[in-house]
Design a protein around this motif. Structure first.
Motif, PDB file in Angstrom:
ATOM      1  N   ARG A  21     -23.271  15.304 -23.307  1.00  0.00           N
ATOM      2  CA  ARG A  21     -22.479  16.492 -22.925  1.00  0.00           C
ATOM      3  C   ARG A  21     -23.368  17.569 -22.293  1.00  0.00           C
ATOM      4  O   ARG A  21     -22.963  18.246 -21.349  1.00  0.00           O
ATOM      5  CB  ARG A  21     -21.768  17.041 -24.157  1.00  0.00           C
ATOM      6  N   LEU A  22     -24.604  17.701 -22.807  1.00  0.00           N
ATOM      7  CA  LEU A  22     -25.520  18.713 -22.288  1.00  0.00           C
ATOM      8  C   LEU A  22     -26.162  18.289 -20.971  1.00  0.00           C
ATOM      9  O   LEU A  22     -26.360  19.107 -20.080  1.00  0.00           O
ATOM     10  CB  LEU A  22     -26.613  19.006 -23.318  1.00  0.00           C
ATOM     11  N   LEU A  23     -26.496  16.989 -20.841  1.00  0.00           N
ATOM     12  CA  LEU A  23     -27.195  16.513 -19.655  1.00  0.00           C
ATOM     13  C   LEU A  23     -26.250  16.250 -18.483  1.00  0.00           C
ATOM     14  O   LEU A  23     -26.622  16.473 -17.330  1.00  0.00           O
ATOM     15  CB  LEU A  23     -27.984  15.240 -19.982  1.00  0.00           C
ATOM     16  N   ALA A  24     -25.069  15.731 -18.783  1.00  0.00           N
ATOM     17  CA  ALA A  24     -24.128  15.384 -17.706  1.00  0.00           C
ATOM     18  C   ALA A  24     -22.729  15.839 -18.086  1.00  0.00           C
ATOM     19  O   ALA A  24     -21.862  15.015 -18.382  1.00  0.00           O
ATOM     20  CB  ALA A  24     -24.163  13.881 -17.446  1.00  0.00           C
ATOM     21  N   PRO A  25     -22.494  17.144 -18.080  1.00  0.00           N
ATOM     22  CA  PRO A  25     -21.195  17.647 -18.546  1.00  0.00           C
ATOM     23  C   PRO A  25     -20.007  17.151 -17.727  1.00  0.00           C
ATOM     24  O   PRO A  25     -18.925  16.946 -18.280  1.00  0.00           O
ATOM     25  CB  PRO A  25     -21.352  19.171 -18.422  1.00  0.00           C
ATOM     26  N   GLU A  26     -20.193  16.911 -16.420  1.00  0.00           N
ATOM     27  CA  GLU A  26     -19.068  16.498 -15.597  1.00  0.00           C
ATOM     28  C   GLU A  26     -18.706  15.040 -15.806  1.00  0.00           C
ATOM     29  O   GLU A  26     -17.545  14.653 -15.673  1.00  0.00           O
ATOM     30  CB  GLU A  26     -19.398  16.745 -14.121  1.00  0.00           C
ATOM     31  N   ARG A  27     -19.684  14.221 -16.108  1.00  0.00           N
ATOM     32  CA  ARG A  27     -19.427  12.785 -16.289  1.00  0.00           C
ATOM     33  C   ARG A  27     -19.250  12.394 -17.747  1.00  0.00           C
ATOM     34  O   ARG A  27     -18.930  11.247 -18.047  1.00  0.00           O
ATOM     35  CB  ARG A  27     -20.597  11.971 -15.705  1.00  0.00           C
ATOM     36  N   THR A  28     -19.469  13.331 -18.646  1.00  0.00           N
ATOM     37  CA  THR A  28     -19.458  13.006 -20.069  1.00  0.00           C
ATOM     38  C   THR A  28     -18.123  12.433 -20.522  1.00  0.00           C
ATOM     39  O   THR A  28     -18.083  11.500 -21.327  1.00  0.00           O
ATOM     40  CB  THR A  28     -19.804  14.254 -20.899  1.00  0.00           C
ATOM     41  N   GLY A  29     -17.026  12.976 -20.013  1.00  0.00           N
ATOM     42  CA  GLY A  29     -15.711  12.530 -20.464  1.00  0.00           C
ATOM     43  C   GLY A  29     -15.511  11.043 -20.292  1.00  0.00           C
ATOM     44  O   GLY A  29     -15.154  10.335 -21.244  1.00  0.00           O
ATOM     45  N   SER A  30     -15.753  10.533 -19.082  1.00  0.00           N
ATOM     46  CA  SER A  30     -15.549   9.097 -18.833  1.00  0.00           C
ATOM     47  C   SER A  30     -16.572   8.247 -19.574  1.00  0.00           C
ATOM     48  O   SER A  30     -16.251   7.174 -20.093  1.00  0.00           O
ATOM     49  CB  SER A  30     -15.621   8.815 -17.329  1.00  0.00           C
ATOM     50  N   ILE A  31     -17.824   8.735 -19.633  1.00  0.00           N
ATOM     51  CA  ILE A  31     -18.870   7.977 -20.327  1.00  0.00           C
ATOM     52  C   ILE A  31     -18.539   7.833 -21.807  1.00  0.00           C
ATOM     53  O   ILE A  31     -18.593   6.735 -22.384  1.00  0.00           O
ATOM     54  CB  ILE A  31     -20.244   8.650 -20.146  1.00  0.00           C
ATOM     55  N   LEU A  32     -18.179   8.956 -22.449  1.00  0.00           N
ATOM     56  CA  LEU A  32     -17.882   8.924 -23.872  1.00  0.00           C
ATOM     57  C   LEU A  32     -16.606   8.153 -24.159  1.00  0.00           C
ATOM     58  O   LEU A  32     -16.487   7.500 -25.199  1.00  0.00           O
ATOM     59  CB  LEU A  32     -17.774  10.346 -24.413  1.00  0.00           C
ATOM     60  N   ALA A  33     -15.645   8.210 -23.252  1.00  0.00           N
ATOM     61  CA  ALA A  33     -14.414   7.450 -23.448  1.00  0.00           C
ATOM     62  C   ALA A  33     -14.709   5.949 -23.448  1.00  0.00           C
ATOM     63  O   ALA A  33     -14.201   5.195 -24.302  1.00  0.00           O
ATOM     64  CB  ALA A  33     -13.402   7.793 -22.369  1.00  0.00           C
ATOM     65  N   SER A  34     -15.550   5.498 -22.515  1.00  0.00           N
ATOM     66  CA  SER A  34     -15.932   4.083 -22.468  1.00  0.00           C
ATOM     67  C   SER A  34     -16.742   3.681 -23.690  1.00  0.00           C
ATOM     68  O   SER A  34     -16.535   2.613 -24.279  1.00  0.00           O
ATOM     69  CB  SER A  34     -16.742   3.805 -21.195  1.00  0.00           C
ATOM     70  N   TYR A  35     -17.662   4.562 -24.084  1.00  0.00           N
ATOM     71  CA  TYR A  35     -18.504   4.312 -25.255  1.00  0.00           C
ATOM     72  C   TYR A  35     -17.664   4.207 -26.521  1.00  0.00           C
ATOM     73  O   TYR A  35     -17.836   3.292 -27.339  1.00  0.00           O
ATOM     74  CB  TYR A  35     -19.530   5.440 -25.367  1.00  0.00           C
ATOM     75  N   ASN A  36     -16.724   5.127 -26.664  1.00  0.00           N
ATOM     76  CA  ASN A  36     -15.864   5.131 -27.841  1.00  0.00           C
ATOM     77  C   ASN A  36     -14.963   3.900 -27.858  1.00  0.00           C
ATOM     78  O   ASN A  36     -14.716   3.311 -28.919  1.00  0.00           O
ATOM     79  CB  ASN A  36     -15.026   6.406 -27.866  1.00  0.00           C
ATOM     80  N   ALA A  37     -14.450   3.488 -26.669  1.00  0.00           N
ATOM     81  CA  ALA A  37     -13.601   2.306 -26.596  1.00  0.00           C
ATOM     82  C   ALA A  37     -14.381   1.052 -26.989  1.00  0.00           C
ATOM     83  O   ALA A  37     -13.877   0.189 -27.711  1.00  0.00           O
ATOM     84  CB  ALA A  37     -13.039   2.163 -25.185  1.00  0.00           C
ATOM     85  N   TRP A  38     -15.645   0.969 -26.518  1.00  0.00           N
ATOM     86  CA  TRP A  38     -16.476  -0.184 -26.871  1.00  0.00           C
ATOM     87  C   TRP A  38     -16.750  -0.225 -28.361  1.00  0.00           C
ATOM     88  O   TRP A  38     -16.665  -1.278 -28.996  1.00  0.00           O
ATOM     89  CB  TRP A  38     -17.792  -0.130 -26.093  1.00  0.00           C
ATOM     90  N   MET A  39     -17.082   0.941 -28.948  1.00  0.00           N
ATOM     91  CA  MET A  39     -17.338   1.003 -30.383  1.00  0.00           C
ATOM     92  C   MET A  39     -16.080   0.674 -31.177  1.00  0.00           C
ATOM     93  O   MET A  39     -16.141   0.047 -32.244  1.00  0.00           O
ATOM     94  CB  MET A  39     -17.847   2.394 -30.772  1.00  0.00           C
ATOM     95  N   HIS A  40     -14.916   1.077 -30.669  1.00  0.00           N
ATOM     96  CA  HIS A  40     -13.669   0.783 -31.358  1.00  0.00           C
ATOM     97  C   HIS A  40     -13.419  -0.725 -31.402  1.00  0.00           C
ATOM     98  O   HIS A  40     -12.905  -1.253 -32.394  1.00  0.00           O
ATOM     99  CB  HIS A  40     -12.507   1.490 -30.659  1.00  0.00           C
ATOM    100  N   ARG A  41     -13.820  -1.438 -30.331  1.00  0.00           N
ATOM    101  CA  ARG A  41     -13.610  -2.881 -30.283  1.00  0.00           C
ATOM    102  C   ARG A  41     -14.669  -3.654 -31.068  1.00  0.00           C
ATOM    103  O   ARG A  41     -14.369  -4.651 -31.710  1.00  0.00           O
ATOM    104  CB  ARG A  41     -13.611  -3.365 -28.823  1.00  0.00           C
ATOM    105  N   HIS A  42     -15.920  -3.203 -31.006  1.00  0.00           N
ATOM    106  CA  HIS A  42     -17.019  -4.017 -31.540  1.00  0.00           C
ATOM    107  C   HIS A  42     -17.784  -3.367 -32.687  1.00  0.00           C
ATOM    108  O   HIS A  42     -18.606  -4.045 -33.315  1.00  0.00           O
ATOM    109  CB  HIS A  42     -18.022  -4.330 -30.418  1.00  0.00           C
TER     110      HIS A  42
END
Length: 223
Positions: free
Chosen positions: A176-197
């Motif tokens: 969020r601090l390093l890439a505030p504009e891209r954080t939303g999509s990155i974290l959404a993908s990360y959270n989706a992956w963690m939710h599956r695996h």
């Protein structure tokens, strides 16, 4: 020491912590709550780690000093981790029968109104409660206690273990601090992956850790 860091790394695979911190990584006011949550998780993780380490070393329950008590603790932790694995597998199977679980965003979405009005102190307390030490973290500290390390090395290793345990909170905040504009999509993908695996990874490493601790404890008792 390597096994202590591995246990800490696996203990950090904590989807609940990820789901909670994602809730606070919106606008700048929410970022303050994310830092308050991180402060709470860091406090309980470090304090608990220091307390467990002092108890183990103060009581002499280290492998090189008293093999039998240390072996008994390792057997207990191994059995406890295997039982935890059994519970996780049973819960996963039930979820497969009952239908997919809702994601962290969906669950948190229902509570956005309530969480939005939490004061920083309450968010800090939430971090304390949700990051009480797990069996994997206790196993990590136990291996650290058994290692023949200097005091300064133990302190650094304990700090590193704490960083690994808090990875689910730290990584989203850093992004969020390093890439505030891209954080939303990155974290959404990360959270989706963690939710599956995420649960499968915890089951795998919990089973491996349980077998490791059990065998190590039995060998220590036999020696």
């Amino acid at each position: 020491m390597s096994s202590a860091l591995l246990f800490a790394l696996v203990a950090g695979l904590y989807p609940l912590g990820l789901a909670i911190v994602l809730r606070y990584l919106g606008e700048p006011p929410s970022l303050r709550h994310a830092f308050a949550y991180l402060a709470g998780t860091a406090t309980v993780t470090l304090v608990a780690g220091i307390a467990i380490l002092l108890v183990l070393r103060g009581s002499g329950l280290t492998e090189r000093q008293h093999p039998a008590p240390s072996g008994g603790i390792q057997v207990f932790l191994g059995v406890a981790l295997l039982y935890l694995t059994f519970l996780l597998v049973r819960r996963r199977n039930r979820a497969g029968v009952d239908g997919p679980e809702r994601s962290g965003e969906e669950v948190n979405g229902e509570k956005d109104g309530a969480h939005g009005h939490l004061r920083l102190g309450r968010v800090f307390a939430l971090g304390l409660v949700t990051y009480l030490p797990s069996l994997l973290y206790v196993s990590s500290i136990k291996n650290l206690s058994d290692a023949n390390l200097s005091t300064s090395t133990v302190v650094l290793a304990l700090l590193l273990c704490a960083v690994l345990v808090l990875q689910m909170v730290e990584i989203p905040i850093i992004l969020r601090l390093l890439a505030p504009e891209r954080t939303g999509s990155i974290l959404a993908s990360y959270n989706a992956w963690m939710h599956r695996h995420g649960r499968d990874l915890v089951i795998l490493f919990s089973a491996a850790g349980g077998v490791y601790m059990l065998v190590k404890g039995i060998v220590s008792l036999l020696d």
